[in-house]
Scaffold this active site. Structure first.
Site, PDB file in Angstrom:
ATOM      1  CG  ASP A 211       9.878  -0.390   3.688  1.00  0.00           C
ATOM      2  OD1 ASP A 211       9.196  -0.252   4.719  1.00  0.00           O
ATOM      3  OD2 ASP A 211       9.443  -0.158   2.542  1.00  0.00           O
ATOM      4  CD  GLU A 235       7.242  -3.269   6.934  1.00  0.00           C
ATOM      5  OE1 GLU A 235       6.151  -2.790   7.251  1.00  0.00           O
ATOM      6  OE2 GLU A 235       7.739  -3.124   5.795  1.00  0.00           O
TER       7      GLU A 235
HETATM    8  C1  ABC Z   1      -0.174   6.063   2.545  1.00  0.00           C
HETATM    9  C2  ABC Z   1      -1.091   6.849   3.462  1.00  0.00           C
HETATM   10  C3  ABC Z   1      -1.992   5.936   4.262  1.00  0.00           C
HETATM   11  C4  ABC Z   1      -2.748   5.085   3.331  1.00  0.00           C
HETATM   12  C5  ABC Z   1      -1.769   4.357   2.429  1.00  0.00           C
HETATM   13  C6  ABC Z   1      -2.496   3.521   1.390  1.00  0.00           C
HETATM   14  O1  ABC Z   1      -0.951   5.304   1.727  1.00  0.00           O
HETATM   15  O2  ABC Z   1      -0.289   7.619   4.344  1.00  0.00           O
HETATM   16  O3  ABC Z   1      -2.884   6.694   5.056  1.00  0.00           O
HETATM   17  O4  ABC Z   1      -3.492   4.147   4.076  1.00  0.00           O
HETATM   18  C7  ABC Z   1       4.810   4.505   3.233  1.00  0.00           C
HETATM   19  C8  ABC Z   1       4.282   5.630   4.102  1.00  0.00           C
HETATM   20  C9  ABC Z   1       2.783   5.520   4.292  1.00  0.00           C
HETATM   21  C10 ABC Z   1       2.072   5.396   2.948  1.00  0.00           C
HETATM   22  C11 ABC Z   1       2.689   4.195   2.192  1.00  0.00           C
HETATM   23  C12 ABC Z   1       2.055   3.944   0.838  1.00  0.00           C
HETATM   24  O5  ABC Z   1       4.088   4.428   2.024  1.00  0.00           O
HETATM   25  O6  ABC Z   1       4.922   5.542   5.371  1.00  0.00           O
HETATM   26  O7  ABC Z   1       2.307   6.671   4.976  1.00  0.00           O
HETATM   27  O8  ABC Z   1       0.701   5.208   3.239  1.00  0.00           O
HETATM   28  O9  ABC Z   1       2.354   4.957  -0.050  1.00  0.00           O
HETATM   29  C13 ABC Z   1       6.268  -0.282   5.051  1.00  0.00           C
HETATM   30  C14 ABC Z   1       6.641   0.919   5.915  1.00  0.00           C
HETATM   31  C15 ABC Z   1       5.646   2.022   5.677  1.00  0.00           C
HETATM   32  C16 ABC Z   1       5.818   2.514   4.248  1.00  0.00           C
HETATM   33  C17 ABC Z   1       5.980   1.423   3.287  1.00  0.00           C
HETATM   34  C18 ABC Z   1       6.092   1.743   1.873  1.00  0.00           C
HETATM   35  C19 ABC Z   1       6.181   0.135   3.653  1.00  0.00           C
HETATM   36  O10 ABC Z   1       6.760   0.532   7.248  1.00  0.00           O
HETATM   37  O11 ABC Z   1       5.786   3.110   6.575  1.00  0.00           O
HETATM   38  O12 ABC Z   1       4.625   3.290   3.936  1.00  0.00           O
HETATM   39  O13 ABC Z   1       7.508   1.817   1.659  1.00  0.00           O
HETATM   40  C20 ABC Z   1       1.975  -3.381   3.697  1.00  0.00           C
HETATM   41  C21 ABC Z   1       3.424  -3.770   3.467  1.00  0.00           C
HETATM   42  C22 ABC Z   1       4.355  -3.143   4.504  1.00  0.00           C
HETATM   43  C23 ABC Z   1       4.144  -1.630   4.563  1.00  0.00           C
HETATM   44  C24 ABC Z   1       2.672  -1.379   4.898  1.00  0.00           C
HETATM   45  C25 ABC Z   1       2.344   0.106   4.971  1.00  0.00           C
HETATM   46  O14 ABC Z   1       1.851  -1.968   3.861  1.00  0.00           O
HETATM   47  O15 ABC Z   1       3.542  -5.182   3.507  1.00  0.00           O
HETATM   48  O16 ABC Z   1       5.678  -3.414   4.128  1.00  0.00           O
HETATM   49  N1  ABC Z   1       5.052  -0.973   5.527  1.00  0.00           N
HETATM   50  C26 ABC Z   1      -1.774  -6.577   5.659  1.00  0.00           C
HETATM   51  C27 ABC Z   1      -0.715  -7.088   4.702  1.00  0.00           C
HETATM   52  C28 ABC Z   1       0.568  -6.274   4.883  1.00  0.00           C
HETATM   53  C29 ABC Z   1       0.268  -4.809   4.646  1.00  0.00           C
HETATM   54  C30 ABC Z   1      -0.791  -4.381   5.667  1.00  0.00           C
HETATM   55  C31 ABC Z   1      -1.141  -2.899   5.538  1.00  0.00           C
HETATM   56  O17 ABC Z   1      -1.968  -5.178   5.476  1.00  0.00           O
HETATM   57  O18 ABC Z   1      -0.461  -8.453   4.953  1.00  0.00           O
HETATM   58  O19 ABC Z   1       1.530  -6.716   3.955  1.00  0.00           O
HETATM   59  O20 ABC Z   1       1.471  -4.052   4.859  1.00  0.00           O
HETATM   60  O21 ABC Z   1      -1.653  -2.656   4.278  1.00  0.00           O
HETATM   61  C32 ABC Z   1      -2.456  -8.645  10.499  1.00  0.00           C
HETATM   62  C33 ABC Z   1      -2.314  -9.558   9.307  1.00  0.00           C
HETATM   63  C34 ABC Z   1      -1.504  -8.846   8.259  1.00  0.00           C
HETATM   64  C35 ABC Z   1      -2.176  -7.539   7.882  1.00  0.00           C
HETATM   65  C36 ABC Z   1      -2.342  -6.699   9.156  1.00  0.00           C
HETATM   66  C37 ABC Z   1      -2.985  -5.348   8.854  1.00  0.00           C
HETATM   67  O22 ABC Z   1      -3.100  -7.424  10.099  1.00  0.00           O
HETATM   68  O23 ABC Z   1      -1.637 -10.749   9.717  1.00  0.00           O
HETATM   69  O24 ABC Z   1      -1.400  -9.654   7.104  1.00  0.00           O
HETATM   70  O25 ABC Z   1      -1.312  -6.818   6.991  1.00  0.00           O
HETATM   71  O26 ABC Z   1      -3.235  -9.272  11.476  1.00  0.00           O
END
Ligand code: ABC
Ligand code: CA
Length: 485
Positions: A211, A235
């Site tokens: 992760d 990831e």
């Molecule tokens: C909770 C709520 C959501 C709410 C969020 C703020 O809080 O449920 O509704 O929106 C876990 C839970 C989630 C929880 C989060 C936060 O924790 O599963 O339900 O969300 O408390 C991993 C896992 C994911 C997990 C976590 C945390 C990490 O797969 O399930 O979430 O351990 C970032 C991280 C990535 C992470 C993701 C959720 O957030 O890097 O590791 N996933 C841009 C950024 C990314 C970022 C993404 C989303 O936005 O570059 O780094 O991911 O915020 C592309 C671009 C990208 C862009 C995307 C969206 O578009 O090239 O750069 O990503 O085109």
């Protein structure tokens, strides 16, 4: 198991809390509540046949360690990504014996176990829920990191273009901060390295989904991977190949996010979807990733993104998209529920309980589709000993809604036109794929097509379905696939 071992496999991704209950019950599960619904490791054990019967020989499960308890501003930690004590297990999912039983039940069936691991952060209850920035936390429950000196100074990531911010500031927000471990601190680093070594050996884990890998400095990963000693797939949530590429050196590979975005966009925007972006992204990844794309995790759905059918329900399109992970270079991953036609949108709607489907496989065309794709991939691997080490290549098409992918013995013809469209593909003899008058079988329908006398091929079809063509000869000894060939 090594990366090479994993390339022969295909993975079924499970959100542990949402897959099955060990006692066989089927409670309601309202995803919007963001609460535990009751799925557990015993539930997975009880339904391994469901997974294996579709042809999967590996599963990926949610993070297993103890998480923050109770309700936070983002609900409960049912997904497992909010570690609190990395030396205990999440008792909502079962006991240590249950996890060991899952591991051995898988191994008895010849299947692999991939565990999701979180190294970047932990989550603590705030000491005062009404406090405003800067918050203080109850560090005492954070094991074994019981003090503020194990963490980066609090700041939330504000600029994703600033890599120091991405690595050393915190994910989350003041409502629910994810405390960012100081992975520059050698005590923290050593703790994590010995933790992962122990976790893998204690539960006989075969592979790891890592992760938030982009939130830790790249040079943390090589020693983490060597302590793990098994396949590691990181990831790196990004649409950009060049950004993701360096992580394929420290870890075995990455989840293929750049291609995922290209595939999602190409197939969910009707015929204006850009199919050539898929060609571009895959070619970049083949050129830039260590080991090319052979070790990537190839997926079209997961727990962080809206399901395909939340955007597009045309079943021909859905079948085209679902075909993708099985016919290109990486290790195919299917997110649980896609085979049942689940349609949840963004997190948390995309985490529906699978038990509500009754694990029914009768009259489920997507279950059949997945089963065929898994069988075809296995047949491709056994027929062509170079299948896994031959790069997918693209044969350019005059129609912008058509894509032709060659990875012998597969020639896959995809279209984003949908079920009311007709599509045509042509493969010139100069592609050098076939000899004259060769019979090819579409393993999805068992229909045949024949190459021209010069080895060229033209195929047209109505209905917008994908085609996975294999030489009839490649199927002759397959037993199950289109067995009359
Ligand atoms: C909770 C709520 C959501 C709410 C969020 C703020 O809080 O449920 O509704 O929106 C876990 C839970 C989630 C929880 C989060 C936060 O924790 O599963 O339900 O969300 O408390 C991993 C896992 C994911 C997990 C976590 C945390 C990490 O797969 O399930 O979430 O351990 C970032 C991280 C990535 C992470 C993701 C959720 O957030 O890097 O590791 N996933 C841009 C950024 C990314 C970022 C993404 C989303 O936005 O570059 O780094 O991911 O915020 C592309 C671009 C990208 C862009 C995307 C969206 O578009 O090239 O750069 O990503 O085109
Ligand atoms: Ca970090």
């Amino acid at each position: 198991a090594s990366a090479d071992d994993w390339t022969k496999r295909s993975i079924y991704q499970v959100v542990t809390d949402r897959f099955a209950l060990g006692n066989g019950s089927s409670p309601s599960c309202d995803t919007s509540q963001k609460k535990y619904c009751g799925g557990n490791w015993q539930g997975i054990i009880s339904h391994l046949d469901y997974i294996q019967d579709m042809g999967f020989d590996a599963i990926w499960i949610s993070p297993v360690v103890e998480n923050v308890q109770g309700t936070t501003s983002e609900g409960e930690a049912y997904h497992g990504y909010w570690p609190q004590n990395i030396n205990s297990l999440n008792t909502n999912f079962g006991s240590a014996d249950d996890l060991k039983s899952l591991s051995s039940a898988l191994h008895d069936k010849g299947m692999y176990l991939m565990v999701d691991v979180v190294v970047n952060h932990v989550v603590a209850n705030p000491t005062n829920t009404s406090s405003v920035w800067p918050e203080t936390f109850d560090y005492s429950l954070l094991q074994p990191f019981g003090g503020s000196n194990s963490f980066h100074t609090q700041c939330f990531i504000s600029d994703y273009n600033n890599q120091t911010d991405v690595e050393q500031c915190w994910l989350g927000d003041s409502g629910l901060p994810l405390l960012d471990l100081d992975t520059e601190n050698s005590t923290v680093v050593d703790t994590m390295y010995s933790w992962i070594k122990n976790l893998v050996s204690e539960y006989s884990v075969d592979g790891l989904r890592v992760d938030t890998a982009k939130h830790i400095r790249q040079d943390f990963w090589p020693d983490f991977a060597s302590n793990a000693g098994v396949y590691t797939v990181g990831e790196i949530l990004i649409g950009n190949v060049t950004y993701a590429a360096p992580y394929t050196k420290g870890l075995d590979s990455v989840l293929d996010y750049p291609t995922y975005y290209a595939v999602y966009d190409a197939f969910t925007n009707g015929t204006s979807g850009n199919m050539s972006a898929i060609t571009d992204l895959v070619t970049q990844a083949q050129d830039q990733y260590n080991h090319g794309t052979f070790y990537v995790g190839s997926f079209v759905e997961n727990q962080d993104n809206p399901r395909i059918q939340s955007t597009v329900t045309d079943q021909s399109i859905v079948k085209n998209v679902m075909t993708w992970p099985f016919i290109n270079d990486g290790i195919p991953i299917l997110y649980y529920g896609q085979e049942q036609g689940y349609q949840g949108g963004n997190d948390p709607a995309n985490r529906e309980a699978l038990w509500l489907s009754g694990f029914n496989t009768d009259n489920k065309p997507l279950v059949t589709h997945v089963k065929t794709l898994n069988a075809a991939r296995k047949q491709a691997i056994s027929y062509n000993s170079s299948f896994l080490t031959t790069k997918a290549s693209f044969i350019s098409q005059s129609s912008t809604s058509a894509l032709a992918v060659s990875k012998p013995p597969f020639l896959t013809l995809l279209t984003n036109g949908g079920s009311s469209s007709s599509a045509s593909w042509s493969i010139p003899s100069s592609a050098g794929l076939y000899s004259g008058s060769e019979t090819l079988v579409d393993v999805l329908t068992c229909d045949t097509v024949t190459t021209g006398s010069d080895g060229s091929l033209s195929v047209s079809a109505s209905g917008g379905l994908p085609k996975v063509l294999m030489p009839a000869e490649a199927l002759s000894k397959s037993g199950s696939l289109c067995s009359s060939q």
